[in-house]
Design an enzyme around this catalytic site. Structure first.
Site, PDB file in Angstrom:
ATOM      1  N   ASP A  18      -6.529  -7.093  -7.763  1.00 35.69           N
ATOM      2  CA  ASP A  18      -7.716  -7.445  -8.547  1.00 35.69           C
ATOM      3  C   ASP A  18      -7.837  -8.954  -8.707  1.00 35.69           C
ATOM      4  OD1 ASP A  18     -10.009  -6.901  -9.955  1.00 35.69           O
ATOM      5  OD2 ASP A  18      -8.982  -6.453 -11.847  1.00 35.69           O
ATOM      6  N   HIS A  35     -12.683 -12.399  -1.415  1.00 39.14           N
ATOM      7  CA  HIS A  35     -12.259 -11.209  -0.673  1.00 39.14           C
ATOM      8  C   HIS A  35     -11.598 -11.607   0.649  1.00 39.14           C
ATOM      9  CE1 HIS A  35     -14.072  -8.762  -3.659  1.00 39.14           C
ATOM     10  NE2 HIS A  35     -15.322  -9.043  -3.346  1.00 39.14           N
ATOM     11  N   TRP A  67     -18.628   1.379  -5.165  1.00 40.69           N
ATOM     12  CA  TRP A  67     -19.951   1.527  -4.534  1.00 40.69           C
ATOM     13  C   TRP A  67     -21.065   1.051  -5.457  1.00 40.69           C
ATOM     14  CZ3 TRP A  67     -19.952   2.487   0.483  1.00 40.69           C
ATOM     15  CH2 TRP A  67     -18.911   3.230   1.050  1.00 40.69           C
ATOM     16  N   LEU A 129       8.037   0.320   7.511  1.00 41.10           N
ATOM     17  CA  LEU A 129       7.243   0.369   6.275  1.00 41.10           C
ATOM     18  C   LEU A 129       6.044   1.304   6.428  1.00 41.10           C
ATOM     19  CD1 LEU A 129       6.429  -1.008   3.465  1.00 41.10           C
ATOM     20  CD2 LEU A 129       4.993  -2.501   4.859  1.00 41.10           C
TER      21      LEU A 129
END
Ligand code: IPE
Ligand code: IPE
Ligand code: MG
Length: 245
Positions: A18, A35, A67, A129
């Site tokens: 976040d 972003h 959305w 991983l």
């Protein structure tokens, strides 16, 4: 490296990434830049997880509620996911990373779903991983879908209602085969789960760090692992030190 190598490492770390928007806005940049920068932090987090021996790394990339954001931002985020898979899949595969995607698939755009399937299929036999990408994911939706699958089995006569328990429901979740997270980290100072892994995080250690996601460096990740190593988990029991022979 440092002493992290000698202390307990969580088997599964899940991260609520976040603060991309605020990272950008604090620099006078458009949210999209946050972003974009966040994708670099994703790459570093994957490397750190691999280096430290974390077995499963789950990253919350896009929620079922995201959305509701402006269409341009949704498009930016979809574009970044597509670019990430196109650019990084070969390298991740080369590093023996197994990719799993959790979240709803029915309402995804036609150009996204094939990429997600390709990422999973290409890497499914890898043994390093496991990178779990929570995309179009909401925990309540996941649990409701799992309940629906059980109901369908009952309706088909292959399951009795009294066979429905926590184990049976767990087996229908998107995370089937993935151990519960030991540590859930949320960046950006917000202290909430925002519909992330509500079932699986029942006994996870929670850690809220102030850094915005693009600032989640190797050092910040190491510090989080050190905090986890100092936590005592009880699972409803009593402290180990209080148990007497
Ligand atoms: C996290 O950053 C990325 C996603 C939720 C997709 P945000 O976009 O939520 O950034 P803030 O919280 O608005 O700063
Ligand atoms: C949670 O962050 C979702 C992801 C990180 C993908 P949000 O920014 O969407 O959560 P809220 O709205 O602040 O709770
Ligand atoms: Mg946010």
């Amino acid at each position: 490296m440092n002493k992290i190598e000698t202390v307990k490492i969580p088997r599964h770390v899940a991260i609520i990434m976040d603060g991309n928007g605020r990272w950008a806005q604090s620099r006078g940049l458009p949210r999209a830049m946050g972003h974009r920068k966040g994708v670099e932090a994703v790459r570093e987090a994957v490397r750190v997880a691999g280096d430290t021996g974390v077995g499963f790394l789950t990253l919350f990339a896009f929620s079922s509620e995201n959305w509701t954001r402006p269409e341009t931002e949704v498009n930016d985020l979809m574009g970044l996911l597509k670019a990430f898979i196109r650019r990084d899949l070969a390298e991740l595969h080369g590093e023996n990373v197994r990719i799993r995607i959790i979240g709803a698939r029915d309402n995804l755009r036609g150009d996204i779903l094939p990429l997600l399937i390709e990422a999973e299929e290409t890497t499914k036999a890898n043994t390093g991983l496991t990178l779990v990408i929570a995309f179009n994911y909401g925990a309540r939706d996941e649990i409701a879908r799992a309940a629906r699958k059980l109901a369908e089995q009952v309706a088909a006569g292959v399951l009795r209602p009294d066979q429905i328990d926590a184990v049976a429901l767990d087996a229908q979740l998107d995370t089937q085969g993935i151990p519960d997270p030991d540590l859930v980290i949320r960046t950006s100072g917000e202290e909430r789960l925002s519909n992330f892994l509500l079932w699986q995080a029942a006994y996870a250690e929670l850690l809220f760090v102030p850094e915005y996601w693009p600032d989640f460096t190797r050092d910040v990740f190491y510090r989080a692992l050190a905090v986890y190593a100092g936590r005592e988990r009880r699972y409803g029991g009593i402290a180990a030190a209080a148990v007497t022979g």
